[in-house]
Motif scaffolding. Structure first.
Motif, PDB file in Angstrom:
ATOM      1  N   THR A  46       0.847  -1.185   0.000  1.00  0.00           N
ATOM      2  CA  THR A  46       0.000   0.000   0.000  1.00  0.00           C
ATOM      3  C   THR A  46       0.886   1.239   0.000  1.00  0.00           C
ATOM      4  N   ASP A  47       0.299   2.344  -0.405  1.00  0.00           N
ATOM      5  CA  ASP A  47       1.040   3.600  -0.404  1.00  0.00           C
ATOM      6  C   ASP A  47       1.263   4.054   1.034  1.00  0.00           C
ATOM      7  N   PRO A  48       2.482   4.397   1.407  1.00  0.00           N
ATOM      8  CA  PRO A  48       2.738   4.847   2.782  1.00  0.00           C
ATOM      9  C   PRO A  48       2.076   6.187   3.053  1.00  0.00           C
ATOM     10  N   LYS A  49       1.363   6.256   4.156  1.00  0.00           N
ATOM     11  CA  LYS A  49       0.705   7.484   4.578  1.00  0.00           C
ATOM     12  C   LYS A  49       1.309   7.944   5.895  1.00  0.00           C
ATOM     13  N   LEU A  50       1.292   9.252   6.096  1.00  0.00           N
ATOM     14  CA  LEU A  50       1.890   9.832   7.291  1.00  0.00           C
ATOM     15  C   LEU A  50       1.066   9.466   8.521  1.00  0.00           C
ATOM     16  N   ARG A  51       1.726   8.889   9.516  1.00  0.00           N
ATOM     17  CA  ARG A  51       1.109   8.591  10.800  1.00  0.00           C
ATOM     18  C   ARG A  51       2.046   9.075  11.895  1.00  0.00           C
ATOM     19  N   PHE A  52       1.471   9.594  12.948  1.00  0.00           N
ATOM     20  CA  PHE A  52       2.284  10.042  14.057  1.00  0.00           C
ATOM     21  C   PHE A  52       2.925   8.836  14.759  1.00  0.00           C
TER      22      PHE A  52
ATOM     23  N   GLN B  82       7.358  -1.408  22.436  1.00  0.00           N
ATOM     24  CA  GLN B  82       8.485  -1.218  21.532  1.00  0.00           C
ATOM     25  C   GLN B  82       7.954  -0.945  20.129  1.00  0.00           C
ATOM     26  N   ARG B  83       8.708  -0.163  19.382  1.00  0.00           N
ATOM     27  CA  ARG B  83       8.404   0.035  17.970  1.00  0.00           C
ATOM     28  C   ARG B  83       9.487  -0.682  17.161  1.00  0.00           C
ATOM     29  N   LEU B  84       9.102  -1.787  16.547  1.00  0.00           N
ATOM     30  CA  LEU B  84      10.035  -2.617  15.804  1.00  0.00           C
ATOM     31  C   LEU B  84       9.904  -2.324  14.323  1.00  0.00           C
ATOM     32  N   SER B  85      11.037  -2.201  13.668  1.00  0.00           N
ATOM     33  CA  SER B  85      11.041  -1.961  12.226  1.00  0.00           C
ATOM     34  C   SER B  85      10.981  -3.288  11.478  1.00  0.00           C
ATOM     35  N   ALA B  86      10.730  -3.192  10.178  1.00  0.00           N
ATOM     36  CA  ALA B  86      10.696  -4.397   9.346  1.00  0.00           C
ATOM     37  C   ALA B  86      12.058  -5.074   9.296  1.00  0.00           C
ATOM     38  N   THR B  87      13.125  -4.291   9.399  1.00  0.00           N
ATOM     39  CA  THR B  87      14.470  -4.867   9.399  1.00  0.00           C
ATOM     40  C   THR B  87      14.711  -5.695  10.659  1.00  0.00           C
ATOM     41  N   HIS B  88      14.220  -5.208  11.804  1.00  0.00           N
ATOM     42  CA  HIS B  88      14.376  -5.960  13.054  1.00  0.00           C
ATOM     43  C   HIS B  88      13.686  -7.318  12.960  1.00  0.00           C
ATOM     44  N   LEU B  89      12.451  -7.307  12.482  1.00  0.00           N
ATOM     45  CA  LEU B  89      11.698  -8.562  12.394  1.00  0.00           C
ATOM     46  C   LEU B  89      12.301  -9.499  11.356  1.00  0.00           C
ATOM     47  N   LYS B  90      12.789  -8.944  10.268  1.00  0.00           N
ATOM     48  CA  LYS B  90      13.395  -9.786   9.246  1.00  0.00           C
ATOM     49  C   LYS B  90      14.680 -10.421   9.750  1.00  0.00           C
ATOM     50  N   ASN B  91      15.497  -9.661  10.480  1.00  0.00           N
ATOM     51  CA  ASN B  91      16.725 -10.222  11.038  1.00  0.00           C
ATOM     52  C   ASN B  91      16.427 -11.313  12.073  1.00  0.00           C
TER      53      ASN B  91
ATOM     54  N   PHE C 114       8.669   8.184   8.202  1.00  0.00           N
ATOM     55  CA  PHE C 114       9.300   9.146   7.297  1.00  0.00           C
ATOM     56  C   PHE C 114      10.398   9.886   8.049  1.00  0.00           C
ATOM     57  N   GLN C 115      11.443  10.242   7.321  1.00  0.00           N
ATOM     58  CA  GLN C 115      12.563  10.960   7.907  1.00  0.00           C
ATOM     59  C   GLN C 115      13.006  12.077   6.980  1.00  0.00           C
ATOM     60  N   LYS C 116      13.525  13.128   7.609  1.00  0.00           N
ATOM     61  CA  LYS C 116      14.067  14.266   6.858  1.00  0.00           C
ATOM     62  C   LYS C 116      15.581  14.248   6.927  1.00  0.00           C
ATOM     63  N   GLY C 117      16.191  14.902   5.983  1.00  0.00           N
ATOM     64  CA  GLY C 117      17.638  14.995   5.973  1.00  0.00           C
ATOM     65  C   GLY C 117      18.161  15.994   6.984  1.00  0.00           C
TER      66      GLY C 117
ATOM     67  N   HIS D 158       9.914   8.514   2.707  1.00  0.00           N
ATOM     68  CA  HIS D 158       9.608   7.254   3.399  1.00  0.00           C
ATOM     69  C   HIS D 158      10.878   6.427   3.533  1.00  0.00           C
ATOM     70  N   LYS D 159      11.155   5.977   4.786  1.00  0.00           N
ATOM     71  CA  LYS D 159      12.380   5.240   5.063  1.00  0.00           C
ATOM     72  C   LYS D 159      12.124   3.750   5.301  1.00  0.00           C
ATOM     73  N   PHE D 160      11.176   3.424   6.166  1.00  0.00           N
ATOM     74  CA  PHE D 160      10.951   2.010   6.464  1.00  0.00           C
ATOM     75  C   PHE D 160       9.560   1.850   7.055  1.00  0.00           C
ATOM     76  N   TRP D 161       9.137   0.580   7.160  1.00  0.00           N
ATOM     77  CA  TRP D 161       7.890   0.213   7.811  1.00  0.00           C
ATOM     78  C   TRP D 161       8.177  -0.251   9.230  1.00  0.00           C
ATOM     79  N   ALA D 162       7.241  -0.002  10.124  1.00  0.00           N
ATOM     80  CA  ALA D 162       7.424  -0.362  11.526  1.00  0.00           C
ATOM     81  C   ALA D 162       6.113  -0.902  12.082  1.00  0.00           C
ATOM     82  N   ALA D 163       6.193  -1.474  13.294  1.00  0.00           N
ATOM     83  CA  ALA D 163       5.037  -2.028  13.990  1.00  0.00           C
ATOM     84  C   ALA D 163       5.104  -1.633  15.451  1.00  0.00           C
ATOM     85  N   ARG D 164       3.963  -1.264  16.005  1.00  0.00           N
ATOM     86  CA  ARG D 164       3.872  -0.963  17.429  1.00  0.00           C
ATOM     87  C   ARG D 164       3.498  -2.254  18.168  1.00  0.00           C
TER      88      ARG D 164
END
Length: 222
Positions: free
Chosen positions: A39-45, A76-85, A112-115, A127-133
């Motif tokens: 799905t298209d990433p949407k901004l979430r707090f 914890q907020r786990l990223s997709a990289t954490h779960l994949k590893n 999302f992240q800014k430079g 958009h940088k990565f997907w995460a899960a609460r």
């Protein structure tokens, strides 16, 4: 004239057989990736994981497997990289064994992240990565197969080292947890003595207790 009919019939048979039998449409849904949604990433707090209150024990017990890995630390907020590893660590440890791994957590939060040196008010960034609460006491992985318990425990320990937070090893049949409190028959009896009204799910769970443990509980008040 009669001699022409067999030749025409044979020609029609060859044409019918040459028609491809592939389906022009598919009724099955597209494959979904539990780490990266299609799905298209949407901004979430950033937000915080929802803490279940009022006696809820959702997602704290083993559903399909024999062993599980549960978060014992607070949200914890786990990223997709954490779960994949973590998944890769489990599969590497159990390579060559017969088992099935169940994933109970999916990433659905777009981050999302800014430079550097970017002024305020320029939007959400890229958009940088997907995460899960993940709330406290939530089961992340379940495993079922012809694997020894000590080997599974070591595999889950290696997976926990790949992710932030503390994790514990659970087995099928362990009591559910309400926050950080195990919902044991002793706790249910204490709540009944306090005239604590249990939700419908807890009433159904009492019916699964053995007869000698049901006798310790007082009859539920309406």
């Amino acid at each position: 004239m009669q001699s022409l009919f067999p030749s025409i019939a044979s020609l029609l048979r060859t044409e019918v057989r040459s028609i491809p039998t592939t389906r022009l449409f598919s009724t099955t849904s597209t494959a979904q990736d539990w780490l990266r949604p299609n799905t298209d990433p949407k901004l979430r707090f950033k937000g915080n994981p929802r803490v279940h209150t009022g006696g809820s024990t959702r997602g704290t017990t083993i559903a399909w497997g024999d062993y599980g890995m549960r978060l014992s630390d607070y949200h914890q907020r786990l990223s997709a990289t954490h779960l994949k590893n973590a998944e890769t660590a489990i599969k590497t440890k159990l390579r060559g064994m017969k088992y099935k791994l169940y994933k109970r957590v999916a990433c659905n939060i777009a981050v999302f992240q800014k430079g550097n040196e970017v002024r305020m008010g320029t939007g959400r960034g890229t958009h940088k990565f997907w995460a899960a609460r993940v709330p406290v006491s939530r089961v992340l992985f379940e495993l079922k197969g012809e694997v020894h318990e000590k080997v599974v425990k070591e595999a889950f320990r290696l997976a926990g080292d790949k992710m932030p937070g503390k994790y514990e090893f659970v087995k099928k049949g362990d009591p559910p947890i309400m926050g950080r409190t195990p919902v044991t028959p002793e706790l249910l009896k204490e709540l009944e003595d306090r005239n604590f009204k249990l939700p419908p799910k807890k009433r159904a769970w009492i019916d699964t207790l053995p007869e000698h443990k049901k006798k310790l509980l007082k009859p539920l008040r309406p």
